[in-house]
Write a protein that holds these residues in place. Structure first.
Motif, short mmCIF file in Angstrom:
data_model
loop_
_atom_site.label_atom_id
_atom_site.label_comp_id
_atom_site.label_asym_id
_atom_site.label_seq_id
_atom_site.Cartn_x
_atom_site.Cartn_y
_atom_site.Cartn_z
N CYS A 10 -19.38 -39.66 -1.69
CA CYS A 10 -20.28 -40.83 -1.69
C CYS A 10 -20.13 -41.60 -3.00
O CYS A 10 -21.10 -41.80 -3.75
CB CYS A 10 -21.72 -40.38 -1.46
N ASP A 26 -19.62 -44.68 -3.71
CA ASP A 26 -20.21 -46.01 -3.87
C ASP A 26 -21.65 -45.94 -4.40
O ASP A 26 -22.19 -46.94 -4.87
CB ASP A 26 -20.20 -46.77 -2.54
N ASN A 46 -24.96 -47.81 4.00
CA ASN A 46 -23.54 -47.52 3.77
C ASN A 46 -23.29 -46.97 2.38
O ASN A 46 -22.33 -46.23 2.16
CB ASN A 46 -22.71 -48.79 3.99
N ASP A 56 -23.51 -43.21 2.49
CA ASP A 56 -22.52 -42.52 3.31
C ASP A 56 -21.25 -42.34 2.50
O ASP A 56 -21.10 -42.85 1.40
CB ASP A 56 -22.24 -43.33 4.58
N THR A 102 -24.60 -35.91 4.20
CA THR A 102 -25.05 -37.24 4.64
C THR A 102 -26.07 -37.18 5.78
O THR A 102 -26.70 -38.20 6.07
CB THR A 102 -23.85 -38.08 5.10
#
Length: 246
Positions: A126, A128, A177, A180, A203
């Motif tokens: 993950c 991001d 998002n 995730d 997740t």
């Protein structure tokens, strides 16, 4: 690369988040240990077995001791492998000994009935979520953990409960998002590991994904959480299936 099984079945679970406040799920886990796990080639727990783990000295408390004892009772009939998650990253040798299990590095490569398979908790994918990755780096630092362990158990429990509330609040302000896995991180993990199959949790979005990487189809299984019902993956030489229950 370790061999995961010899021709029977291998079980995978994650994100059980066991806690005294959820006795129904604890009962399902104990039924799972009594009726499903025995006889398996191995049981892999890929993180977040507990809602939180504040140090191995918490084994003096009834609930953690009960879980460790139940795992120990079944460990003579099925090898248990444990990977740390983002809630139980402070589990150490005391817990491993009390529960009769072996720790796994994150990630770990195994030979799952002939298929090279990469196991992860999933949070490292993950990428991001920059705020989470910064938090992860902080709490996985041995110096931070040693400092935390100097506090009394009761204080650590209070801090863990407060962190849990803040974590849930932070999720409300994040895009779905972001929380995730990042496609680039998944592709990189497949390429660097040379595996064609991946199993992870974290997740809470159970699914079977197929990624086309390097001209090959690579399969990524995402394990379910246990907030509402028990769920596990059962791997055999002829494939993998998701099972709910017992």
């Amino acid at each position: 690369m370790a061999a995961a099984g010899t021709g029977g079945r291998t079980l995978f679970v994650s994100d059980l988040h066991l806690d005294e406040s959820r006795p129904a799920i604890l009962a399902q886990f104990e039924r799972f240990l009594d009726t499903v796990a025995p006889g398996a080639d191995a049981l892999y727990i890929l993180g977040d077995l507990f809602e939180y783990w504040v140090g191995d000295d918490s084994l003096a408390l009834p609930f953690p001791a009960r879980i460790a004892s139940r795992l120990k009772a079944v460990s003579g009939r099925v090898p248990i492998r444990f990977m740390h998650g983002n809630r139980d990253f402070m589990a150490a040798r005391g817990f491993a000994g009390a529960a009769g299990l072996q720790f796994l590095e994150d990630p770990t490569k195994i030979d799952l009935y002939g298929t090279p398979t990469l196991l992860l908790h999933g949070d490292t994918l993950c990428t991001d979520d920059l705020a989470y990755q910064a938090f992860r780096a902080q709490v996985r630092n041995p110096a931070w953990q040693q400092a935390a362990l100097t506090r009394p158990v009761a204080e650590r429990l209070a801090i863990a409960q407060d962190m849990r509330v803040k974590s849930e609040g932070a999720k409300q302000g994040k895009a779905m998002n972001i929380m995730d896995v990042a496609p680039a991180a998944v592709e990189r993990a497949f390429v660097e590991s040379a595996c064609t199959q991946m199993i992870h949790g974290h997740t809470h979005r159970p699914a079977r994904h197929v990624h086309r990487i390097g001209g090959k189809d690579c399969v990524r299984w995402v394990l379910a959480d246990w907030y509402e019902r028990a769920s596990y993956l059962e791997a055999r030489s002829d494939g993998i299936r998701c099972v709910e229950g017992p």
